[in-house]
Design an enzyme around this catalytic site. Structure first.
Site, PDB file in Angstrom:
ATOM      1  N   ALA A  21      20.612  41.930  -3.231  1.00 39.49           N
ATOM      2  CA  ALA A  21      19.658  40.891  -3.595  1.00 39.49           C
ATOM      3  C   ALA A  21      20.371  39.755  -4.303  1.00 39.49           C
ATOM      4  CB  ALA A  21      18.578  41.471  -4.489  1.00 39.49           C
ATOM      5  N   CYS A  22      20.651  38.696  -3.590  1.00 40.83           N
ATOM      6  CA  CYS A  22      21.320  37.535  -4.174  1.00 40.83           C
ATOM      7  C   CYS A  22      20.399  36.325  -4.114  1.00 40.83           C
ATOM      8  CB  CYS A  22      22.613  37.238  -3.417  1.00 40.83           C
ATOM      9  SG  CYS A  22      23.784  38.615  -3.418  1.00 40.83           S
TER      10      CYS A  22
END
Length: 499
Positions: A21-22
């Site tokens: 999750a960026c």
């Protein structure tokens, strides 16, 4: 119990090998205050994932293959080594020395990767990710930076690999040089699209396919050869019924998970940079792919975005930290504890590349870390920048910053403001020092490039050391506060308070 333990172990292993999750923010030069290109990204996965900083030297007369498994990476991906490899930098995972996160090469090409994104399940059944031998975020920088002389060429190389060998996972990747900036997104295992970022606008993504329009005749687009045809042939796109081809709508996932996990981050970025833009946070698919900022974007704006956790504004009720830790908050913020590295790439084409290309790196959770500048002309990192594992230590630069963050999280409302204030003051002071240094560098560079190089390295190493010293001092300060707090809560005195 054994099966349950094995499942947990497999999940943790997956966490350590993927970004999960960026958040990515790209800003064109006509949308910034000084004409810089900005590439910002938080790399999120595991707080125990120590990062190293590495400079890969140029190599001549290479033969053979790059093999991911030589480093015990995610897949069995292989690709020919370039005969002559350029010098480049990466910030890799401690265990494999892969998944470089961010870096520049000697030609001035920069890459930030990756943003984990997800294709629709029904499309992946027909063209699945090549999880056996496909390219993943482990490989992208180490394959492309040694050979790409422009951002466009970097896109072409990665796109060709996805088409021919396949992607081992879904991802988005940013490419920048001194002329332009591109963003590539995968669809299915062998489909991809890339678009040049408009010079006067910005782009934000939070773990979802965001690119939409595609014009195969435009120089602003690149894509797999049968991107549209494959979707049409398999019944996922009908021009008469659906109208203009929309990549995100056709290829990428869009469901309730996006509403709470991804959309709020994109909404927040657009609200910060374009407050005049009115849109419901629940209508993520309708958010514009690109937007113009109401005010020109600064480096400090980029840092502020990557540090954001809904601490102010319309989504303030979703702040999971300020009023006490709330790990069950549905709206995940941009800055999370398991961010292992955050960066802002700045490209200033009007300056010599040695100082014109800079990466500001914050180790760990960005709002409890400090952004330190690393100039393109820096010749080497100190030895402890290549140290650190998944166990805390007293040497590595990663754990120097991470241990302070962990301590602060034990009483975030009380302790975070102390650290944030100190780091903001340090960054403001560093910016003044950078301005003075760069002015002197430019004067010296015209007369004596070697002397200017020596000046750059001394200055940059000094800033790095000062940032580390500040982290050490803050750690001692916070330990003192915590010691007093714990003693007060657990004093155990007799009634006379004397013994």
């Amino acid at each position: 119990m054994f099966k349950k333990a094995a499942l947990v172990a497999s999940v943790l292993a997956a966490f350590s090998s993927m970004s999960l999750a960026c958040t990515t923010v790209l800003v064109g030069p006509e949308a910034t205050a000084d004409g810089s290109f900005f590439v910002g990204r938080n790399a999120d996965s595991d707080a125990l994932k120590a990062q190293h900083m590495v400079i890969h030297p140029a190599k001549k007369n290479q033969k053979g293959m790059y093999r991911t498994q030589d480093y015990k990476g995610a897949t069995n991906f292989e690709y020919p080594l370039p005969e002559n490899a350029m010098r480049y930098t990466t910030v890799p995972n401690w265990k494999t020395q892969l998944h470089g996160a961010v870096g520049f090469n000697e030609a001035g090409v920069g890459i930030s990767g990756t943003e984990s994104i997800y294709a629709k399940d029904e499309l992946l059944k027909l063209d699945p990710y090549n999880e056996a031998t496909g390219i993943t975020e482990d490989d992208i920088l180490d394959v492309i930076l040694p050979r790409a002389k422009t951002a466009r060429e970097g896109v072409q190389i990665l796109g060709s690999i996805v088409e021919s060998i396949g992607a081992g996972e879904g991802f988005g990747v940013a490419f920048v040089d001194e002329k332009e900036m591109w963003y590539l997104e995968t669809g299915t295992g062998h489909q991809w699209i890339a678009q040049r970022i408009p010079r006067d606008q910005y782009f934000a993504s939070g773990n979802q396919g965001r690119l939409q329009a595609y014009d195969p005749k435009s120089e602003d687009f690149m894509a797999s050869k049968n991107l549209v045809k494959w979707a049409a042939d398999n019944g996922f796109y009908n021009e008469k019924k659906d109208g203009a081809f929309n990549f995100a709508k056709v290829y990428t996932r869009d469901d309730e998970r996006d509403r709470v996990y991804n959309d709020p981050r994109v909404w927040q970025v657009q609200k910060i940079l374009t407050p005049s833009l009115k849109q419901p946070v629940q209508e993520g698919r309708s958010f514009p792919v690109y937007a113009k900022p109401d005010k020109k974007v600064t480096l400090e704006d980029m840092k502020s975005i990557l540090r954001n956790h809904y601490e102010s504004g319309e989504l303030q009720s979703h702040d999971p930290y300020t009023k006490g830790l709330r790990g069950d908050e549905e709206f995940r913020p941009i800055s999370v504890f398991r961010t292992y590295e955050s960066h802002v790439m700045q490209v200033r084409p009007w300056m010599p590349r040695e100082i014109g290309s800079v990466i500001y790196v914050a180790m760990g959770m960005p709002n409890l870390s400090v952004y330190v500048p690393y100039y393109h002309g820096l010749d080497a990192y100190p030895a402890h920048y290549g140290m650190g594992t998944n166990e805390a230590d007293s040497q590595s630069v990663y754990w120097k910053y991470r241990k302070l963050q962990t301590l602060v999280m034990t009483d975030y409302p009380k302790l975070a403001p102390i650290v944030e204030k100190a780091y903001h003051e340090f960054e403001a002071d560093t910016a003044k020092k950078q301005k003075a240094f760069e002015e002197q560098y430019l004067k010296t560079y015209k007369k004596d490039a070697k002397k200017a190089d020596k000046m750059l390295n001394e200055f940059n190493l000094g800033i790095m050391a000062s940032a580390e010293k500040l982290a050490e001092d803050l750690t001692n300060q916070i330990f003192t506060i915590r010691t007093a707090d714990i003693q007060k809560a657990n004093f155990f005195a007799n009634r006379s308070k004397k013994d």
